[in-house]
Design an enzyme around this catalytic site. Structure first.
Site, PDB file in Angstrom:
ATOM      1  N   GLU A 141      41.472  41.972  33.442  1.00 14.50           N
ATOM      2  CA  GLU A 141      40.381  41.359  33.239  1.00 14.50           C
ATOM      3  C   GLU A 141      38.968  41.723  34.203  1.00 14.50           C
ATOM      4  O   GLU A 141      38.913  41.895  35.121  1.00 14.50           O
ATOM      5  CB  GLU A 141      40.318  39.924  34.196  1.00 14.50           C
ATOM      6  CG  GLU A 141      39.468  38.792  33.948  1.00 14.50           C
ATOM      7  CD  GLU A 141      39.361  37.590  34.573  1.00 14.50           C
ATOM      8  OE1 GLU A 141      38.505  37.081  35.106  1.00 14.50           O
ATOM      9  OE2 GLU A 141      40.541  37.001  34.818  1.00 14.50           O
ATOM     10  N   ARG A 149      30.262  41.140  36.277  1.00 16.47           N
ATOM     11  CA  ARG A 149      29.568  41.284  37.345  1.00 16.47           C
ATOM     12  C   ARG A 149      28.722  42.448  37.579  1.00 16.47           C
ATOM     13  O   ARG A 149      27.943  42.455  38.539  1.00 16.47           O
ATOM     14  CB  ARG A 149      30.447  40.774  38.413  1.00 16.47           C
ATOM     15  CG  ARG A 149      30.940  39.510  38.533  1.00 16.47           C
ATOM     16  CD  ARG A 149      32.014  39.047  39.640  1.00 16.47           C
ATOM     17  NE  ARG A 149      32.650  37.954  39.656  1.00 16.47           N
ATOM     18  CZ  ARG A 149      33.439  37.251  40.609  1.00 16.47           C
ATOM     19  NH1 ARG A 149      33.592  38.147  41.692  1.00 16.47           N
ATOM     20  NH2 ARG A 149      33.794  36.212  40.743  1.00 16.47           N
ATOM     21  N   LYS A 208      41.416  27.911  33.334  1.00 23.01           N
ATOM     22  CA  LYS A 208      41.516  28.755  34.831  1.00 23.01           C
ATOM     23  C   LYS A 208      41.487  27.856  35.928  1.00 23.01           C
ATOM     24  O   LYS A 208      40.629  26.726  35.713  1.00 23.01           O
ATOM     25  CB  LYS A 208      40.601  29.525  34.832  1.00 23.01           C
ATOM     26  CG  LYS A 208      40.455  30.311  36.007  1.00 23.01           C
ATOM     27  CD  LYS A 208      39.395  31.281  35.806  1.00 23.01           C
ATOM     28  CE  LYS A 208      38.901  32.174  36.953  1.00 23.01           C
ATOM     29  NZ  LYS A 208      37.826  33.424  36.841  1.00 23.01           N
TER      30      LYS A 208
END
Length: 220
Positions: free
Chosen positions: A43, A47, A131
């Protein structure tokens, strides 16, 4: 890949390396390291400015690697992830516009939730794989057990604060499909190109996942 196929794959792999990549040139060796270690999933979080390019390079050059885009916060992020070829999308929160855009781009999405209200909002959007973030900070395993009782049709991918010492207990929860782990390929390790360190961490995570899956199968 549809949502059902994604959930099946996550159940099989059980641990998802959550990764920040600062330089796109590191994407291919990192992806190959994960595959060789027996944990063929990543994943890659949005960022850093290199995220989309890193995802594209992994998808194009690392066969057998399932590549997700994490920290997807906007419709523009969804488009960037989809254009890069991401196999799935993960977001830290539940944003209906982001969910709709992911569906328009035919990429399965796992949005983050922390409460019954958010779970019900996700269910109203037709989502059943969510999640739980930040997992440890908001209540840990006690919380996922409590949330699972009224929502037996919902599965979770807890992420945030999970460690090699705690991941087995998390994976022992029936509602937990997989756990996100940032310890496997830390930003410093990736930037330092410490591939052997990452290989060791990934191989150990794969073994922890396999042990948890065997234990769950034996007890069910």
């Amino acid at each position: 890949m549809n949502a059902e196929d994604l959930e099946d794959t996550l159940r099989r792999l059980a641990i998802v390396p959550v990764i920040e990549i600062e330089y796109a040139d590191d994407a291919i060796p990192l992806g190959r390291t994960l595959v060789e270690a027996g944990l063929p999933i990543a994943e890659v979080t949005f960022r850093t400015d290199a995220a989309a390019e890193a995802i594209a390079r992994m998808v194009e050059n690392v066969p057998g690697l399932l590549v997700g885009a994490g920290t997807v916060l906007s419709e523009e992020d969804v488009d960037a992830a989809a254009d890069a070829g991401a196999h799935f999308i993960v977001s830290p929160g539940l944003n209906a516009a982001v969910v709709r855009r992911a569906r328009e781009r035919f990429v399965p999405i796992i949005p983050g939730v922390t409460s019954p209200t958010e779970i019900e909002a996700a269910r109203s959007l037709g989502l059943r794989l969510l999640k739980l973030f930040p997992a440890e900070a908001i209540g840990g395993i006690r919380l996922v057990r409590a949330l699972s009782a009224p929502y037996p049709d919902v599965s979770f991918m807890p992420t945030g604060g999970i460690t090699p010492e705690t991941v087995t207990a998390w994976l022992g929860q029936p509602s937990v499909v997989a756990c996100g782990g940032s310890w496997i390929a830390t930003r410093d390790a990736v930037a330092g190109r410490r591939w052997e360190e990452i290989r060791t961490n990934a191989a150990q995570a794969a073994e922890l996942a396999a042990d948890a899956i065997r234990s769950h199968a034996a007890s069910s």
